[in-house]
Design an enzyme around this catalytic site. Sequence first.
Site, PDB file in Angstrom:
ATOM      1  N   ARG A 149     -16.650  -8.600   1.609  1.00 57.22           N
ATOM      2  CA  ARG A 149     -18.064  -7.855   2.357  1.00 57.22           C
ATOM      3  C   ARG A 149     -19.135  -7.910   1.409  1.00 57.22           C
ATOM      4  O   ARG A 149     -19.984  -8.679   1.613  1.00 57.22           O
ATOM      5  CB  ARG A 149     -17.478  -6.468   2.994  1.00 57.22           C
ATOM      6  N   HIS A 165       1.040  -1.176  -0.032  1.00 58.40           N
ATOM      7  CA  HIS A 165      -0.067  -0.054   0.168  1.00 58.40           C
ATOM      8  C   HIS A 165       0.793   1.189   0.108  1.00 58.40           C
ATOM      9  O   HIS A 165       0.286   2.387  -0.006  1.00 58.40           O
ATOM     10  CB  HIS A 165      -0.686  -0.045   1.106  1.00 58.40           C
TER      11      HIS A 165
HETATM   12  P1  A3P Z   1     -16.676  -3.927   0.083  1.00 59.91           P
HETATM   13  O1  A3P Z   1     -16.135  -3.898   1.618  1.00 59.91           O
HETATM   14  O2  A3P Z   1     -17.139  -2.746  -0.642  1.00 59.91           O
HETATM   15  O3  A3P Z   1     -17.354  -5.362  -0.057  1.00 59.91           O
HETATM   16  P2  A3P Z   1      -9.118  -5.217  -0.368  1.00 59.91           P
HETATM   17  O4  A3P Z   1      -9.046  -6.368  -1.189  1.00 59.91           O
HETATM   18  O5  A3P Z   1      -8.154  -3.937  -1.268  1.00 59.91           O
HETATM   19  O6  A3P Z   1      -8.803  -5.358   0.841  1.00 59.91           O
HETATM   20  O7  A3P Z   1     -10.577  -4.403  -0.804  1.00 59.91           O
HETATM   21  C1  A3P Z   1     -11.679  -5.177  -0.146  1.00 59.91           C
HETATM   22  C2  A3P Z   1     -12.856  -4.840  -0.643  1.00 59.91           C
HETATM   23  O8  A3P Z   1     -12.829  -5.432  -2.007  1.00 59.91           O
HETATM   24  C3  A3P Z   1     -14.255  -5.121  -0.209  1.00 59.91           C
HETATM   25  O9  A3P Z   1     -14.884  -4.156  -0.596  1.00 59.91           O
HETATM   26  C4  A3P Z   1     -14.387  -6.473  -0.781  1.00 59.91           C
HETATM   27  O10 A3P Z   1     -15.738  -7.275  -0.661  1.00 59.91           O
HETATM   28  C5  A3P Z   1     -14.159  -6.478  -2.169  1.00 59.91           C
HETATM   29  N1  A3P Z   1     -13.545  -7.629  -2.862  1.00 59.91           N
HETATM   30  C6  A3P Z   1     -12.840  -8.659  -2.403  1.00 59.91           C
HETATM   31  N2  A3P Z   1     -12.691  -9.537  -3.270  1.00 59.91           N
HETATM   32  C7  A3P Z   1     -13.342  -9.255  -4.390  1.00 59.91           C
HETATM   33  C8  A3P Z   1     -13.315  -9.914  -5.790  1.00 59.91           C
HETATM   34  N3  A3P Z   1     -12.896 -11.043  -5.813  1.00 59.91           N
HETATM   35  N4  A3P Z   1     -14.124  -9.201  -6.577  1.00 59.91           N
HETATM   36  C9  A3P Z   1     -14.663  -7.876  -6.259  1.00 59.91           C
HETATM   37  N5  A3P Z   1     -14.679  -7.146  -5.138  1.00 59.91           N
HETATM   38  C10 A3P Z   1     -13.964  -7.825  -4.167  1.00 59.91           C
END
Ligand code: A3P
Length: 304
Positions: free
Chosen positions: A268, A113
Amino acid sequence: EHQTNWDGQRLVKYDGIWLLELLFRPILSAQKYFKAKDTDVILSTMPKSGTTWLKALTFSIANRSVFPIDRSPLLTSNPHKVVPALEFNLYWGKGEENPDPESFPEPRILSTHIPFEILPDSIRESDCRIIYISRNPLDVFISQRQFLLENKIAKDAVPLELDEAFDMFCRGITSYGPFWEHMLGYWNAHLKNPERVLFLKYEDLKGDILSNVKKIAEFMGFPFSAEEEKQGVVEQISRLCSFENLKNLEVNKSGNVLGLMKNSSFFRKGEVGDWVNYLSPEMAERVKNIMESKFQGSGLTFNI
Ligand code: A3P
């Protein structure tokens, strides 16, 4: 300069960037010790912009000849175990406790990050590739907030109410923030050198995953052959890495990353525009105005 983040974690300011105190030493170690290779692929994101998704996709693309889809390590390990992060996994421990990235098979796919400006010098100086995924900051803020409320990383801390937390986020006080600087840093790097820095948007991937999987594969130097396309490999990888598929795997329903973050909390809702369920139109307007003024003349835009 120190500050308490809106979820109660301690922040320190370094080169104009707010970093979690918890990550300060690992970030400095990464800067000092990480030696990038020309074959590396570095995934860079602001937390909650699609890191997990991008990890699953890039790993599957690069390793499709090693692991057939039905034997993918993603079926039995959380994507954050499969693709390590510089500051969380590689330099989290002290000295000899850390894994040796020299021993990783190539191409090494690693995430971070860390903002572009303070990446380890060797990443910026080598010919490695960087893939950045950005996301509408309103969804990022809500996703971060829900994630932090669920994981309670700062054990005794009391998170701020939504209004106050949002105000801090907008003032740039957030882990790895300000968010606009993070995006602009990678956006400008992409404009300068599009062969080395790919700039993606979460919303675009949601809109058309197949063409984005192809684009990512080409950028990484692993384009799909006509034969593979005919066999439906692009579709298979997209399906394997989809939100619904990963969320429902046993491995992602329990367990955690580093004892701090539940595997399930990385999945989520996975939707575009969930912020409308939490934030007022006035709050959205505020972010729109910030972006308009900060991104002016840069060519970077977001549809809110
Ligand atoms: P939401 O909280 O809006 O659902 P990161 O991976 O950077 O930690 O981000 C997490 C976000 O990406 C969460 O968003 C999560 O649900 C979503 N996410 C995780 N896996 C995903 C996937 N395979 N496709 C789309 N969104 C995804």
